[in-house]
Design a protein around this motif. Structure first.
Motif, PDB file in Angstrom:
ATOM      1  N   UNK A   1       0.831  -1.218   0.000  1.00  0.00           N
ATOM      2  CA  UNK A   1       0.000   0.000   0.000  1.00  0.00           C
ATOM      3  C   UNK A   1       0.862   1.264   0.000  1.00  0.00           C
ATOM      4  N   UNK A   2       1.983   1.215   0.700  1.00  0.00           N
ATOM      5  CA  UNK A   2       2.885   2.367   0.739  1.00  0.00           C
ATOM      6  C   UNK A   2       3.495   2.632  -0.625  1.00  0.00           C
ATOM      7  N   UNK A   3       3.900   1.580  -1.310  1.00  0.00           N
ATOM      8  CA  UNK A   3       4.469   1.743  -2.646  1.00  0.00           C
ATOM      9  C   UNK A   3       3.415   2.275  -3.614  1.00  0.00           C
ATOM     10  N   UNK A   4       2.192   1.753  -3.516  1.00  0.00           N
ATOM     11  CA  UNK A   4       1.125   2.168  -4.420  1.00  0.00           C
ATOM     12  C   UNK A   4       0.719   3.619  -4.207  1.00  0.00           C
ATOM     13  N   UNK A   5       0.771   4.098  -2.976  1.00  0.00           N
ATOM     14  CA  UNK A   5       0.328   5.462  -2.696  1.00  0.00           C
ATOM     15  C   UNK A   5       1.479   6.451  -2.595  1.00  0.00           C
ATOM     16  N   UNK A   6       2.709   5.992  -2.711  1.00  0.00           N
ATOM     17  CA  UNK A   6       3.910   6.830  -2.641  1.00  0.00           C
ATOM     18  C   UNK A   6       4.038   7.571  -1.311  1.00  0.00           C
ATOM     19  N   UNK A   7       3.495   6.996  -0.263  1.00  0.00           N
ATOM     20  CA  UNK A   7       3.663   7.517   1.087  1.00  0.00           C
ATOM     21  C   UNK A   7       3.569   6.347   2.059  1.00  0.00           C
ATOM     22  N   UNK A   8       4.110   6.528   3.250  1.00  0.00           N
ATOM     23  CA  UNK A   8       4.121   5.448   4.231  1.00  0.00           C
ATOM     24  C   UNK A   8       2.708   5.200   4.745  1.00  0.00           C
ATOM     25  N   UNK A   9       2.273   3.959   4.657  1.00  0.00           N
ATOM     26  CA  UNK A   9       0.956   3.552   5.129  1.00  0.00           C
ATOM     27  C   UNK A   9       1.148   2.460   6.168  1.00  0.00           C
ATOM     28  N   UNK A  10       0.572   2.655   7.338  1.00  0.00           N
ATOM     29  CA  UNK A  10       0.609   1.648   8.394  1.00  0.00           C
ATOM     30  C   UNK A  10      -0.807   1.504   8.946  1.00  0.00           C
ATOM     31  N   UNK A  11      -1.389   0.333   8.760  1.00  0.00           N
ATOM     32  CA  UNK A  11      -2.754   0.087   9.191  1.00  0.00           C
ATOM     33  C   UNK A  11      -2.784  -0.174  10.691  1.00  0.00           C
ATOM     34  N   UNK A  12      -3.504   0.662  11.465  1.00  0.00           N
ATOM     35  CA  UNK A  12      -3.580   0.448  12.909  1.00  0.00           C
ATOM     36  C   UNK A  12      -4.404  -0.786  13.271  1.00  0.00           C
ATOM     37  N   UNK A  13      -4.116  -1.335  14.435  1.00  0.00           N
ATOM     38  CA  UNK A  13      -4.842  -2.489  14.950  1.00  0.00           C
ATOM     39  C   UNK A  13      -6.334  -2.189  15.043  1.00  0.00           C
ATOM     40  N   UNK A  14      -6.697  -1.014  15.521  1.00  0.00           N
ATOM     41  CA  UNK A  14      -8.103  -0.662  15.695  1.00  0.00           C
ATOM     42  C   UNK A  14      -8.871  -0.656  14.386  1.00  0.00           C
ATOM     43  N   UNK A  15      -8.250  -0.190  13.318  1.00  0.00           N
ATOM     44  CA  UNK A  15      -8.912  -0.165  12.009  1.00  0.00           C
ATOM     45  C   UNK A  15      -9.153  -1.590  11.517  1.00  0.00           C
ATOM     46  N   UNK A  16      -8.162  -2.444  11.690  1.00  0.00           N
ATOM     47  CA  UNK A  16      -8.306  -3.839  11.267  1.00  0.00           C
ATOM     48  C   UNK A  16      -9.379  -4.542  12.093  1.00  0.00           C
ATOM     49  N   UNK A  17      -9.369  -4.317  13.410  1.00  0.00           N
ATOM     50  CA  UNK A  17     -10.366  -4.932  14.280  1.00  0.00           C
ATOM     51  C   UNK A  17     -11.766  -4.440  13.920  1.00  0.00           C
TER      52      UNK A  17
END
Length: 98
Positions: A26-42
């Motif tokens: 996702x970071x490569x595709x959006x050209x910015x650092x993407x980190x999915x939080x635990x709360x969003x996944x839950x």
């Protein structure tokens, strides 16, 4: 028991690695650092259980526990949470030194 702890630890580490790879893609595709939080996944996985957990924390633990302890963990990237829990389980299940 040690085998079970190591087994679960390996699976959680593998899940953390998969989450890291997905965030990397996702970071490569959006050209910015993407980190999915635990709360969003839950929240995306099972919204009702997150709401039930929040109710349980607010009902059983002292006031402010949600804001001081649980909310920061839910904002932590999923791969970090899975890796830390996996490593702790693997350390708890390691063989005794001879």
């Amino acid at each position: 028991m040690r085998f079970l702890l190591r087994f679960l630890g390996i699976w959680l580490l593998a899940g953390g690695f998969v989450a890291l790879v997905l965030d990397g893609v996702r970071s490569i595709a959006s050209s910015e650092v993407v980190a999915t939080p635990l709360g969003v996944t839950w929240l995306a996985s099972h919204e009702d259980s997150l709401a039930a957990f929040q109710r349980w924390v607010s009902d059983t633990l002292p006031g402010g526990t949600w804001d001081l302890l649980v909310a920061p963990v839910l904002q932590t990237p999923l791969f970090i949470v899975l890796a830390v829990i996996g490593l702790v389980l693997m350390l708890l299940g390691r063989p005794r030194p001879a």
